[in-house]
Design a protein around this motif. Structure first.
Motif, PDB file in Angstrom:
ATOM      1  N   ALA A 186     -87.199 -41.448 -58.196  1.00 32.24           N
ATOM      2  CA  ALA A 186     -86.199 -40.372 -58.227  1.00 32.24           C
ATOM      3  C   ALA A 186     -85.518 -40.321 -59.593  1.00 32.24           C
ATOM      4  O   ALA A 186     -85.364 -39.251 -60.193  1.00 32.24           O
ATOM      5  N   GLU A 187     -85.138 -41.484 -60.112  1.00 33.62           N
ATOM      6  CA  GLU A 187     -84.421 -41.495 -61.393  1.00 33.62           C
ATOM      7  C   GLU A 187     -85.338 -41.123 -62.551  1.00 33.62           C
ATOM      8  O   GLU A 187     -84.927 -40.418 -63.476  1.00 33.62           O
ATOM      9  N   ASN A 188     -86.590 -41.574 -62.497  1.00 32.34           N
ATOM     10  CA  ASN A 188     -87.538 -41.193 -63.555  1.00 32.34           C
ATOM     11  C   ASN A 188     -87.720 -39.682 -63.609  1.00 32.34           C
ATOM     12  O   ASN A 188     -88.045 -39.126 -64.649  1.00 32.34           O
ATOM     13  N   MET A 189     -87.526 -39.029 -62.454  1.00 32.50           N
ATOM     14  CA  MET A 189     -87.704 -37.579 -62.398  1.00 32.50           C
ATOM     15  C   MET A 189     -86.391 -36.836 -62.625  1.00 32.50           C
ATOM     16  O   MET A 189     -86.297 -35.632 -62.373  1.00 32.50           O
ATOM     17  N   GLY A 190     -85.363 -37.561 -63.036  1.00 31.59           N
ATOM     18  CA  GLY A 190     -84.091 -36.909 -63.374  1.00 31.59           C
ATOM     19  C   GLY A 190     -83.252 -36.531 -62.171  1.00 31.59           C
ATOM     20  O   GLY A 190     -82.306 -35.747 -62.282  1.00 31.59           O
ATOM     21  N   ARG A 191     -83.587 -37.055 -60.989  1.00 37.52           N
ATOM     22  CA  ARG A 191     -82.773 -36.795 -59.806  1.00 37.52           C
ATOM     23  C   ARG A 191     -81.645 -37.834 -59.752  1.00 37.52           C
ATOM     24  O   ARG A 191     -81.754 -38.922 -60.334  1.00 37.52           O
ATOM     25  N   VAL A 192     -80.592 -37.512 -59.025  1.00 43.34           N
ATOM     26  CA  VAL A 192     -79.464 -38.432 -58.902  1.00 43.34           C
ATOM     27  C   VAL A 192     -79.580 -39.141 -57.547  1.00 43.34           C
ATOM     28  O   VAL A 192     -79.619 -38.485 -56.509  1.00 43.34           O
ATOM     29  N   VAL A 193     -79.657 -40.462 -57.597  1.00 39.95           N
ATOM     30  CA  VAL A 193     -79.798 -41.219 -56.350  1.00 39.95           C
ATOM     31  C   VAL A 193     -78.427 -41.466 -55.724  1.00 39.95           C
ATOM     32  O   VAL A 193     -77.514 -41.951 -56.386  1.00 39.95           O
ATOM     33  N   ILE A 194     -78.296 -41.102 -54.462  1.00 41.74           N
ATOM     34  CA  ILE A 194     -77.075 -41.413 -53.717  1.00 41.74           C
ATOM     35  C   ILE A 194     -77.435 -42.516 -52.727  1.00 41.74           C
ATOM     36  O   ILE A 194     -78.264 -42.298 -51.828  1.00 41.74           O
ATOM     37  N   GLU A 195     -76.849 -43.678 -52.906  1.00 39.52           N
ATOM     38  CA  GLU A 195     -77.156 -44.792 -52.005  1.00 39.52           C
ATOM     39  C   GLU A 195     -76.258 -44.724 -50.779  1.00 39.52           C
ATOM     40  O   GLU A 195     -75.040 -44.727 -50.899  1.00 39.52           O
ATOM     41  N   SER A 196     -76.886 -44.637 -49.624  1.00 39.74           N
ATOM     42  CA  SER A 196     -76.129 -44.716 -48.378  1.00 39.74           C
ATOM     43  C   SER A 196     -76.316 -46.134 -47.851  1.00 39.74           C
ATOM     44  O   SER A 196     -77.407 -46.500 -47.420  1.00 39.74           O
ATOM     45  N   PRO A 197     -75.255 -46.954 -47.917  1.00 35.49           N
ATOM     46  CA  PRO A 197     -75.424 -48.369 -47.549  1.00 35.49           C
ATOM     47  C   PRO A 197     -75.808 -48.549 -46.081  1.00 35.49           C
ATOM     48  O   PRO A 197     -75.168 -47.972 -45.209  1.00 35.49           O
ATOM     49  N   LEU A 198     -76.840 -49.327 -45.846  1.00 39.80           N
ATOM     50  CA  LEU A 198     -77.159 -49.715 -44.480  1.00 39.80           C
ATOM     51  C   LEU A 198     -76.128 -50.748 -44.049  1.00 39.80           C
ATOM     52  O   LEU A 198     -75.698 -51.578 -44.850  1.00 39.80           O
ATOM     53  N   VAL A 199     -75.745 -50.679 -42.807  1.00 36.30           N
ATOM     54  CA  VAL A 199     -74.750 -51.613 -42.281  1.00 36.30           C
ATOM     55  C   VAL A 199     -75.487 -52.701 -41.517  1.00 36.30           C
ATOM     56  O   VAL A 199     -76.379 -52.400 -40.720  1.00 36.30           O
ATOM     57  N   GLU A 200     -75.129 -53.961 -41.768  1.00 42.10           N
ATOM     58  CA  GLU A 200     -75.783 -55.049 -41.044  1.00 42.10           C
ATOM     59  C   GLU A 200     -74.917 -55.452 -39.855  1.00 42.10           C
ATOM     60  O   GLU A 200     -73.752 -55.799 -40.022  1.00 42.10           O
ATOM     61  N   ARG A 201     -75.534 -55.362 -38.664  1.00 43.75           N
ATOM     62  CA  ARG A 201     -74.810 -55.718 -37.428  1.00 43.75           C
ATOM     63  C   ARG A 201     -75.744 -56.541 -36.564  1.00 43.75           C
ATOM     64  O   ARG A 201     -76.904 -56.137 -36.364  1.00 43.75           O
ATOM     65  N   ASP A 202     -75.284 -57.667 -36.080  1.00 46.31           N
ATOM     66  CA  ASP A 202     -76.117 -58.539 -35.230  1.00 46.31           C
ATOM     67  C   ASP A 202     -77.487 -58.783 -35.854  1.00 46.31           C
ATOM     68  O   ASP A 202     -78.523 -58.713 -35.183  1.00 46.31           O
ATOM     69  N   GLY A 203     -77.490 -58.999 -37.159  1.00 45.49           N
ATOM     70  CA  GLY A 203     -78.740 -59.332 -37.840  1.00 45.49           C
ATOM     71  C   GLY A 203     -79.716 -58.181 -37.979  1.00 45.49           C
ATOM     72  O   GLY A 203     -80.907 -58.402 -38.188  1.00 45.49           O
ATOM     73  N   GLN A 204     -79.235 -56.937 -37.875  1.00 48.14           N
ATOM     74  CA  GLN A 204     -80.115 -55.761 -38.005  1.00 48.14           C
ATOM     75  C   GLN A 204     -79.460 -54.723 -38.907  1.00 48.14           C
ATOM     76  O   GLN A 204     -78.233 -54.651 -38.966  1.00 48.14           O
ATOM     77  N   PHE A 205     -80.287 -53.913 -39.555  1.00 44.90           N
ATOM     78  CA  PHE A 205     -79.755 -52.799 -40.341  1.00 44.90           C
ATOM     79  C   PHE A 205     -79.519 -51.582 -39.454  1.00 44.90           C
ATOM     80  O   PHE A 205     -80.328 -51.278 -38.567  1.00 44.90           O
ATOM     81  N   TYR A 206     -78.426 -50.874 -39.741  1.00 50.34           N
ATOM     82  CA  TYR A 206     -78.153 -49.595 -39.080  1.00 50.34           C
ATOM     83  C   TYR A 206     -77.743 -48.571 -40.124  1.00 50.34           C
ATOM     84  O   TYR A 206     -77.070 -48.913 -41.099  1.00 50.34           O
TER      85      TYR A 206
END
Ligand SMILES: Cc1ncc(COP(=O)(O)O)c(C=O)c1O
Length: 390
Positions: free
Chosen positions: A130-150
């Motif tokens: 995405a960045e190589n193509m000049g797009r802006v990356v928006i990171e949406s953080p995954l939340v860790e709960r009970d040992g899993q990503f949400y």
């Protein structure tokens, strides 16, 4: 048929990134380092795949590849029988690997300066491409709960700027092997519909579920939103044929497909002849090899998780698929450099968690697709390396 995943192939000096890339990337040319970074397996491909390549060699013709109908059917049939998606073979397109297809989707549905949503931590090429193509990356953080990503769609909704064009989704997830539930996928697709976003679903790890675990394709979970869906996938991870550089792009909606087709046509490239032979042999004839490798990887994961979790201060994310284990060392209070150095001194080369961006600091990703004896050797080295802290 039984398969021997215990055999260590002689991979050093054979243009194998995972082995021959250790020196340029990690700065050590010690031939004893065990590579646990690049995501492919140390195992030989299935006999059917090797026979298909042999047949190409026996024919001797190495010119351009034409007519994809057989491969289209093989892909559609595999998705239908293995994953329950009755996809029209006419939807299948071929790319030079999944990351290249990722670029095609970005080029089709966004312009430089547009925002691309990425759930992090995630496979690093999402950011780079995405960045190589000049797009802006928006990171949406995954939340860790009970040992899993949400995913946290509420937080993402609140953070939207209106400049977003595409949501990228890694399913199953790399790192950590999470299988998203049909409800979670449905909610994500509804989020995309609500905010008029394209949903790019990277399903490259779909064939690496552990025995007894089912993968739900995005198109199956959210058929009501296929008018904004593009799926990227491949035989490359499940059948260990990434060097074939043959990716699949599936756009079930005709108008979405017409837009991507224009970008693909502009590229003027035809499929890799050997990649197509490999792909057909994988999806048509290697189902039992897939079952066997998944069972082997599942046991590798069980052993790795048990032993690593016993090291004080180390915790391992519970995986349902893939061989890419996500390990949390943050309780040890080391810097990321110290953490990597300690592994390299032990002659083990995992991927640094920081590569996967948000939430990656203090973590390492370990590739467990090694012959059992090599894996046990690596685990023993790590236990020793962290033994002085116990
Ligand atoms: C989620 C994901 N997508 C894509 C790729 C790479 O795909 P390709 O080699 O076909 O470009 C990887 C490799 O690890 C991956 O984990």
């Amino acid at each position: 048929m039984t398969y021997d995943f215990d055999e260590q192939l002689p991979l050093r000096g054979r243009h194998v990134t995972k082995y021959d890339g250790i020196k340029p990337v990690f700065g050590t040319d010690d031939p004893d380092v065990i590579p646990m970074w690049v995501a492919d397996m140390d195992f030989a491909a299935s006999p059917a795949i090797r026979a298909a390549l042999q047949a190409e060699i026996d024919l001797g013709y190495m010119g351009y590849f034409g007519i994809t109908a057989r491969a289209d059917r093989a892909v559609a049939n595999w998705y239908k029988t293995r994953h329950g998606w009755d996809v029209d073979p006419g939807c299948v397109r071929y790319t030079h690997g999944v990351v290249s297809g990722f670029g095609d989707v970005l080029a089709t549905f966004s312009d430089p300066g547009d925002e691309i949503i990425v759930f992090a931590p995630v496979y690093h090429a999402f950011f780079r491409q995405a960045e190589n193509m000049g797009r802006v990356v928006i990171e949406s953080p995954l939340v860790e709960r009970d040992g899993q990503f949400y995913m946290d769609l509420e937080a993402l909704q609140a953070a939207l700027t209106g400049n977003e064009k595409i949501v990228t989704f890694c399913s199953p997830h790399n790192p950590g092997g999470r299988i998203w539930s049909a409800e979670e996928i449905k909610a994500l697709a509804a989020f995309c519909a609500k905010n008029d976003l394209i949903l790019l679903s990277d399903e490259i790890h779909m064939d690496l579920t552990f025995p007894g675990v089912d993968f739900t394709p995005t198109a199956v979970a959210a058929p009501e939103h296929i008018d904004r869906l593009v799926v990227l996938t491949a035989a490359s991870k499940g059948f260990n044929v990434a060097g074939a550089e043959t990716g699949l792009l599936l756009a079930p909606d005709a108008s979405v497909r017409a837009k991507v087709d224009k970008v693909i046509a502009d590229r003027e490239s035809s499929p890799n002849r050997f990649g197509m032979a490999i792909l057909c042999a994988a999806f048509e004839e290697s189902g039992d090899w897939s079952d066997a490798v998944r069972a082997y990887l599942s046991e590798n994961n069980r052993i790795f998780t048990e032993r690593m979790s016993a090291i004080p201060g180390v915790s391992v994310m519970e995986m349902q698929s893939t061989y890419l284990s996500w390990v949390d060392f943050s309780a040890l209070g080391m810097t990321d450099d110290e953490l990597m150095q300690r592994h390299l001194t032990a002659k083990v080369a995992p991927s640094p968690g920081t590569q996967f961006r948000h939430g990656g600091s203090g973590h390492m990703r370990f590739n467990l697709a090694l012959p059992r004896a090599t894996l046990l050797d690596a685990i023993g080295r790590i236990e020793k390396a962290f033994g002085d802290l116990q």
